[in-house]
Design a protein around this motif. Structure first.
Motif, mmCIF file in Angstrom:
data_model
loop_
_atom_site.group_PDB
_atom_site.id
_atom_site.type_symbol
_atom_site.label_atom_id
_atom_site.label_comp_id
_atom_site.label_asym_id
_atom_site.label_seq_id
_atom_site.Cartn_x
_atom_site.Cartn_y
_atom_site.Cartn_z
ATOM 1 N N ALA A 168 5.028 1.977 -10.359
ATOM 2 C CA ALA A 168 3.773 2.183 -9.635
ATOM 3 C C ALA A 168 3.781 1.520 -8.262
ATOM 4 N N PHE A 169 4.704 0.575 -8.040
ATOM 5 C CA PHE A 169 4.776 -0.115 -6.755
ATOM 6 C C PHE A 169 5.916 0.392 -5.881
ATOM 7 N N HIS A 170 6.727 1.297 -6.383
ATOM 8 C CA HIS A 170 7.788 1.867 -5.550
ATOM 9 C C HIS A 170 7.162 2.853 -4.566
ATOM 10 N N PRO A 171 7.638 2.897 -3.346
ATOM 11 C CA PRO A 171 6.979 3.739 -2.333
ATOM 12 C C PRO A 171 7.031 5.222 -2.667
ATOM 13 N N ARG A 172 5.933 5.896 -2.371
ATOM 14 C CA ARG A 172 5.911 7.348 -2.498
ATOM 15 C C ARG A 172 6.911 7.945 -1.508
ATOM 16 N N PRO A 173 7.529 9.055 -1.842
ATOM 17 C CA PRO A 173 8.494 9.681 -0.910
ATOM 18 C C PRO A 173 7.892 9.957 0.462
ATOM 19 N N GLU A 174 6.629 10.385 0.496
ATOM 20 C CA GLU A 174 6.014 10.731 1.776
ATOM 21 C C GLU A 174 5.698 9.505 2.626
ATOM 22 N N ALA B 260 0.803 -1.224 0.000
ATOM 23 C CA ALA B 260 0.000 0.000 0.000
ATOM 24 C C ALA B 260 0.834 1.271 0.000
ATOM 25 N N GLN B 261 2.112 1.180 -0.317
ATOM 26 C CA GLN B 261 2.983 2.356 -0.236
ATOM 27 C C GLN B 261 2.931 3.237 -1.479
ATOM 28 N N ASN B 262 2.116 2.856 -2.452
ATOM 29 C CA ASN B 262 1.956 3.707 -3.629
ATOM 30 C C ASN B 262 0.521 3.586 -4.123
ATOM 31 N N GLY B 263 0.310 3.474 -5.429
ATOM 32 C CA GLY B 263 -1.034 3.418 -5.967
ATOM 33 C C GLY B 263 -1.720 2.091 -5.704
ATOM 34 N N ASP B 264 -2.987 2.021 -6.037
ATOM 35 C CA ASP B 264 -3.788 0.821 -5.834
ATOM 36 C C ASP B 264 -3.469 -0.199 -6.924
ATOM 37 N N PRO C 44 7.384 7.885 7.165
ATOM 38 C CA PRO C 44 6.547 9.037 7.520
ATOM 39 C C PRO C 44 6.550 9.284 9.030
ATOM 40 N N LEU C 45 6.681 10.525 9.424
ATOM 41 C CA LEU C 45 6.714 10.878 10.839
ATOM 42 C C LEU C 45 5.314 10.779 11.437
ATOM 43 N N ARG D 51 -7.082 12.833 2.431
ATOM 44 C CA ARG D 51 -7.502 12.469 1.084
ATOM 45 C C ARG D 51 -6.466 12.894 0.045
ATOM 46 N N GLN D 52 -5.835 14.015 0.281
ATOM 47 C CA GLN D 52 -4.829 14.483 -0.666
ATOM 48 C C GLN D 52 -3.591 13.602 -0.638
ATOM 49 N N VAL D 53 -3.116 13.281 0.569
ATOM 50 C CA VAL D 53 -1.909 12.462 0.705
ATOM 51 C C VAL D 53 -2.126 11.071 0.125
#
Length: 372
Positions: free
Chosen positions: A257-263, A97-101, A267-268, A281-283
């Motif tokens: 598409a499966f590589h993790p988003r930077p955020e 779940a670290q990037n898109g669906d 994440p803190l 919703r934006q994140v």
């Protein structure tokens, strides 16, 4: 379009693996599923009970189905997720779940495969990517892609634990591949690592104890006995997957598409706790995380903060005591008790008097008794 041509096209479309099995033969998976539901191990996932008859066999979904083309897409992570559990002021989101669906990508490719197959053969087809009542993992084992390990997930000799699965059913009779055999042997790594002892026996998962279920499917207050074992897991859990010895053959996914988003790389927790509904919703736009909603997500974040041991997060927790969601407020009370129990006694009477929600009052009272 024969079996070889179908599998070749699947690989050309970008699937990591593809194999074929009969869809109309008897199998034991249906009886195991019925027993699983009868034992209540599906928890509050009522849809499993409601769709039980259709899930028990592929032909219950579609009586004309003769063959299943099972495809897999590798989502192997860049790094082992287990060390991330030691970074307690950061949240851990399950690898998938670290990037898109992933549903979107798999279904798009499966539909391309289905159109080409139907056009060449004139045979009817239907495609499935785990949102429909079809058991993909038993079909993947029957087709030889892997086997269901003691943790009930699929294990692949080539890709370890990291495969997304999809299925194309067809009325065509295609030459089947040889089924895979279970090679878990005496290994218990996946069972022994589970933080909540969610496996009452090998090859059986009690979802009610599973952190993936608790953080994603469970809608209410998370039972006290599972909160500390959750650690900093805020969406899902990869422990039983990541520890599997067969991961020595796993490969990092080449799908961007499966590589993790930077955020979502470390994440803190403090930043995640501050998300309001719009920011959430934006994140998590187009992310699987989005479906649980902001309140359940921040509920999980509060538990992770309580487990962090980071006293600098006390102010974050105190801010959440006035959150608009009772679910978040209740878990903030628990987190405060973990990080700074003396603050509980200072705030208890005032907060309980002003709190209309029974679950939150119960959290305050439990903590007051704990420190009295």
């Amino acid at each position: 379009m024969d079996a070889d041509a179908t599998l070749s096209l699947a690989l050309e479309l970008g699937f990591s693996t593809a194999r074929i099995c009969r869809a109309d033969e008897a199998w034991a998976a249906g009886d195991r599923l019925a027993e699983y539901v009868a034992d209540g191990h599906h928890g509050s996932m009522a849809w499993m009970e409601e769709t039980l008859e259709r899930r028990q066999h592929p032909t219950a979904m579609w009586p004309e189905a003769k063959s299943a083309v099972v495809v897999g897409l590798n989502y192997g992570p860049e790094q082992d997720p287990l060390p991330l559990l030691e970074r307690r002021s950061e949240g851990v989101v399950s690898v998938y779940a670290q990037n898109g669906d992933y549903h979107d990508l798999l279904k798009k490719r499966l539909k391309h495969l289905a159109r080409a197959f139907a056009g060449k053969t004139g045979k009817q087809v239907k495609v499935f990517v785990d949102t429909a009542p079809l058991m993909e993992k038993p079909l993947a084992e029957k087709a030889g892609i892997g086997w269901q390990g003691k943790h009930t997930n699929l294990v692949s000799r080539e890709f370890g634990s990291w495969l997304f699965l999809g299925v194309m059913l067809t009325e065509a009779e295609l030459e089947p591949d040889e089924a895979e055999r279970d090679t878990c042997g005496s290994c218990r790594a996946c069972l022994d690592i589970c933080p909540t002892n969610a496996f009452p026996q090998p090859y059986r998962l009690d979802a009610r104890r599973c952190i993936s279920y608790l953080t994603i499917e469970h809608k209410g207050v998370i039972p006290v006995e599972y909160r500390q074992p959750m650690g900093n897991r805020i969406y899902g859990c990869d422990d039983c997957l990541a520890v599997c010895p067969w991961n020595k053959f796993a490969q990092t996914s080449t799908e961007m598409a499966f590589h993790p988003r930077p955020e979502l790389k470390g994440p803190l927790l403090a930043e995640l706790a501050a998300l309001d509904d719009a920011a959430f919703r934006q994140v998590f736009t187009a992310s699987p995380v989005k479906r649980i909603g902001r309140d359940r997500f921040v509920r999980n974040v509060m538990i992770a903060i309580g487990n962090s041991g980071d006293h600098e997060l006390v102010s974050v927790v105190e801010a959440a005591l006035d959150d608009g969601s009772a679910l978040v407020r209740g878990m903030a009370v628990w987190a405060l008790g973990q990080l700074s129990p003396l603050r509980v006694s200072e705030m208890h009477e005032m907060k309980v008097a002003a709190e209309p929600d029974l679950d939150v009052v119960t959290e305050w009272q439990a903590l007051s008794q704990k420190i009295s």
